[in-house]
Design an enzyme around this catalytic site. Structure first.
Site, PDB file in Angstrom:
ATOM      1  N   HIS A 119       0.879  -1.179   0.000  1.00  0.00           N
ATOM      2  CA  HIS A 119       0.000   0.000   0.000  1.00  0.00           C
ATOM      3  C   HIS A 119       0.914   1.227   0.000  1.00  0.00           C
ATOM      4  CE1 HIS A 119      -4.047   1.737   1.629  1.00  0.00           C
ATOM      5  NE2 HIS A 119      -3.390   2.660   0.942  1.00  0.00           N
ATOM      6  N   LEU A 120       1.044   1.834  -1.167  1.00  0.00           N
ATOM      7  CA  LEU A 120       2.066   2.878  -1.288  1.00  0.00           C
ATOM      8  C   LEU A 120       1.726   4.089  -0.435  1.00  0.00           C
ATOM      9  CD1 LEU A 120       1.480   5.553  -3.323  1.00  0.00           C
ATOM     10  CD2 LEU A 120       1.377   3.741  -5.013  1.00  0.00           C
ATOM     11  N   HIS A 121       2.759   4.788  -0.027  1.00  0.00           N
ATOM     12  CA  HIS A 121       2.571   5.951   0.843  1.00  0.00           C
ATOM     13  C   HIS A 121       3.808   6.844   0.773  1.00  0.00           C
ATOM     14  CE1 HIS A 121       4.315   2.562   3.024  1.00  0.00           C
ATOM     15  NE2 HIS A 121       5.024   3.437   3.724  1.00  0.00           N
ATOM     16  N   LEU A 122       3.566   8.124   0.953  1.00  0.00           N
ATOM     17  CA  LEU A 122       4.638   9.102   1.067  1.00  0.00           C
ATOM     18  C   LEU A 122       4.985   9.302   2.528  1.00  0.00           C
ATOM     19  CD1 LEU A 122       3.120  11.720  -1.339  1.00  0.00           C
ATOM     20  CD2 LEU A 122       5.494  11.019  -1.521  1.00  0.00           C
TER      21      LEU A 122
END
Ligand code: ZN
Length: 167
Positions: A119-122
């Site tokens: 789950h991509l995230h910055l």
């Protein structure tokens, strides 16, 4: 060790995730109304939360609400809101913590150091001229100071203030 805080483990055990059980970001989003929530702001397609394992005070993450790993599959409107929420988060952190700078970045894939690779995230991390490396202090010992939840409550109010246009 009484401050060892493992809400995600509790989430795994209860198995009440909306989707993708075991994804800490989806779990956090699903449980955003709970008193211990680290979710600070929820937009139309993206949301902001505090990092449970902070590198520094005010270490935030900005993620799509959709459970998506692959940056190339993220829709333009989601990317746009991700960056808008990053701007908002920067404003809030600047006001609350007065950092001298920020680190902003993504770890895509476990090999790149992603703790939540699916789950991509910055990451948005405030930095100070003289800050100590939080990881050097805590290493892999995942003990979270009690004031993380208090910080989350304060920051949630700051996000409300910012988005209400009162600030
Ligand atoms: Zn997820």
């Amino acid at each position: 060790m009484k401050n060892l805080w493992t809400p995600w483990r509790r989430a795994y055990v209860s198995g009440t995730g909306e989707q993708s059980s075991g994804c800490v970001l989806c779990e956090a989003l699903a449980r955003r109304g709970e008193p211990d929530s680290l979710v600070l702001h929820v937009g139309v397609r993206s949301f902001v939360l505090m990092n449970l394992y902070p590198y520094n005070s005010g270490h935030l993450m900005i993620a799509p609400r959709e459970h998506v790993a692959d940056l190339s599959r993220v829709a333009p409107e989601v990317l746009s809101e991700l960056m808008q929420l990053t701007q908002l988060a920067e404003r809030v952190l600047s006001r609350r913590y007065r950092p001298h700078g920020f680190n902003l970045g993504m770890n895509l894939g476990r090999a790149a150091g992603a703790g939540v690779p699916d789950h991509l995230h910055l990451h948005l991390v405030p930095r100070w001229e003289a800050d100590t490396n939080f990881m050097a202090v805590f290493g892999e010992v995942r003990v979270i100071p009690e004031d993380l939840r208090e910080a989350a409550r304060e920051l949630r109010e700051e996000f409300l203030r910012e988005t209400a246009g009162a600030g």
